[in-house]
Design a protein around this motif. Sequence first.
Motif, PDB file in Angstrom:
ATOM      1  N   ARG A 123      18.496   4.134 -14.958  1.00 40.51           N
ATOM      2  CA  ARG A 123      18.818   2.827 -15.522  1.00 40.51           C
ATOM      3  C   ARG A 123      17.575   1.935 -15.623  1.00 40.51           C
ATOM      4  NH1 ARG A 123      23.073  -1.017 -12.512  1.00 40.51           N
ATOM      5  NH2 ARG A 123      22.742  -2.837 -13.786  1.00 40.51           N
ATOM      6  N   PHE A 124      16.673   2.070 -14.645  1.00 41.29           N
ATOM      7  CA  PHE A 124      15.460   1.262 -14.604  1.00 41.29           C
ATOM      8  C   PHE A 124      14.278   2.159 -14.262  1.00 41.29           C
ATOM      9  CE2 PHE A 124      18.912  -1.550 -13.101  1.00 41.29           C
ATOM     10  CZ  PHE A 124      18.869  -2.498 -14.116  1.00 41.29           C
ATOM     11  N   PRO A 125      13.049   1.761 -14.638  1.00 41.90           N
ATOM     12  CA  PRO A 125      11.873   2.528 -14.221  1.00 41.90           C
ATOM     13  C   PRO A 125      11.765   2.533 -12.691  1.00 41.90           C
ATOM     14  CG  PRO A 125      11.287   0.870 -15.883  1.00 41.90           C
ATOM     15  CD  PRO A 125      12.705   0.617 -15.476  1.00 41.90           C
ATOM     16  N   TYR A 126      11.161   3.584 -12.164  1.00 38.62           N
ATOM     17  CA  TYR A 126      10.992   3.698 -10.719  1.00 38.62           C
ATOM     18  C   TYR A 126      10.056   2.605 -10.209  1.00 38.62           C
ATOM     19  CZ  TYR A 126       9.887   5.569  -6.114  1.00 38.62           C
ATOM     20  OH  TYR A 126       9.724   5.716  -4.762  1.00 38.62           O
ATOM     21  N   HIS A 127      10.485   1.911  -9.171  1.00 37.90           N
ATOM     22  CA  HIS A 127       9.691   0.849  -8.547  1.00 37.90           C
ATOM     23  C   HIS A 127       9.923   0.951  -7.040  1.00 37.90           C
ATOM     24  CE1 HIS A 127       7.790  -3.088  -8.058  1.00 37.90           C
ATOM     25  NE2 HIS A 127       8.731  -3.350  -7.184  1.00 37.90           N
ATOM     26  N   PRO A 128       9.013   1.579  -6.303  1.00 37.82           N
ATOM     27  CA  PRO A 128       9.251   1.757  -4.865  1.00 37.82           C
ATOM     28  C   PRO A 128       9.348   0.413  -4.153  1.00 37.82           C
ATOM     29  CG  PRO A 128       7.011   2.412  -5.446  1.00 37.82           C
ATOM     30  CD  PRO A 128       7.720   2.100  -6.723  1.00 37.82           C
TER      31      PRO A 128
ATOM     32  N   GLN B  12       0.871  -1.181   0.000  1.00 39.03           N
ATOM     33  CA  GLN B  12       0.000   0.000   0.000  1.00 39.03           C
ATOM     34  C   GLN B  12       0.901   1.223   0.000  1.00 39.03           C
ATOM     35  OE1 GLN B  12      -2.767   0.209   3.293  1.00 39.03           O
ATOM     36  NE2 GLN B  12      -3.202   2.363   2.931  1.00 39.03           N
ATOM     37  N   GLY B  13       0.561   2.203  -0.819  1.00 40.26           N
ATOM     38  CA  GLY B  13       1.339   3.430  -0.899  1.00 40.26           C
ATOM     39  C   GLY B  13       2.188   3.530  -2.154  1.00 40.26           C
ATOM     40  N   VAL B  14       2.070   2.543  -3.040  1.00 39.16           N
ATOM     41  CA  VAL B  14       2.872   2.552  -4.273  1.00 39.16           C
ATOM     42  C   VAL B  14       2.562   3.784  -5.112  1.00 39.16           C
ATOM     43  CG1 VAL B  14       3.316   1.359  -6.460  1.00 39.16           C
ATOM     44  CG2 VAL B  14       3.175   0.058  -4.337  1.00 39.16           C
ATOM     45  N   ALA B  15       1.289   4.053  -5.360  1.00 38.27           N
ATOM     46  CA  ALA B  15       0.917   5.191  -6.206  1.00 38.27           C
ATOM     47  C   ALA B  15       1.414   6.503  -5.618  1.00 38.27           C
ATOM     48  CB  ALA B  15      -0.598   5.235  -6.402  1.00 38.27           C
ATOM     49  N   GLU B  16       1.290   6.657  -4.307  1.00 40.90           N
ATOM     50  CA  GLU B  16       1.755   7.883  -3.656  1.00 40.90           C
ATOM     51  C   GLU B  16       3.271   8.040  -3.796  1.00 40.90           C
ATOM     52  OE1 GLU B  16      -0.308   5.641  -2.396  1.00 40.90           O
ATOM     53  OE2 GLU B  16      -2.026   6.644  -1.450  1.00 40.90           O
ATOM     54  N   CYS B  17       4.003   6.942  -3.636  1.00 40.66           N
ATOM     55  CA  CYS B  17       5.464   6.986  -3.818  1.00 40.66           C
ATOM     56  C   CYS B  17       5.811   7.370  -5.256  1.00 40.66           C
ATOM     57  CB  CYS B  17       6.102   5.643  -3.477  1.00 40.66           C
ATOM     58  SG  CYS B  17       6.142   5.235  -1.723  1.00 40.66           S
TER      59      CYS B  17
END
Length: 185
Positions: free
Chosen positions: A124-129, A101-106
């Motif tokens: 180097r890579f797409p953002y992935h919290p 929970q909180g992925v979209a906010e990050c």
Amino acid sequence: MTVDRPPPAAGLTRIGLAVDIPEPWGSQLTARRAAAGDPQGAYVPAHITFLGPTDVPTDALPRIEKHLARVAAAHPPFTVRLRGTGTFRPITEVVFVTIAQGVAECELLAAAIRSADGLDAPTRFPYHPHVTVAQDVEPAALDAVFADLAGFEAEFEVAGFTLFAHGGGEGPWRPQPRRDYLLGA
């Protein structure tokens, strides 16, 4: 945030933006990373990165800090729930605790931070919290951390983020004075 690059050139400061994982979970995850043999475990507390190590002109810091204050004010506090483990293998040798929970906010916060001139460099890579708990260690150590933390759970409020600076080489990232940014302030 890892420190695996040469020190920044003269006139540059290496910065990163993150939120530390609060206690009691932060020290637990940091200790588990160190126990896996990850050399960053001794220098980098458990955190969620919003901006990884980025070299910026030192004289641009006041402009960047104003941008960060605007970003923080425009985003409300939010809840993060950590649950279980994931991995980036075979692309990179990383095991992490997942954000349930909180992925979209990050993602929104990270994108807003990176919208400033000088912070928008290609990645180097797409953002992935996530919360890294083992990186660049033996496969057996990665497997052990993955299994050990599979049932891990934590929930906490993210009320802000911190601007960290690093001089390069080995050693801890340090929060700079007056560089904590409260969300919704």
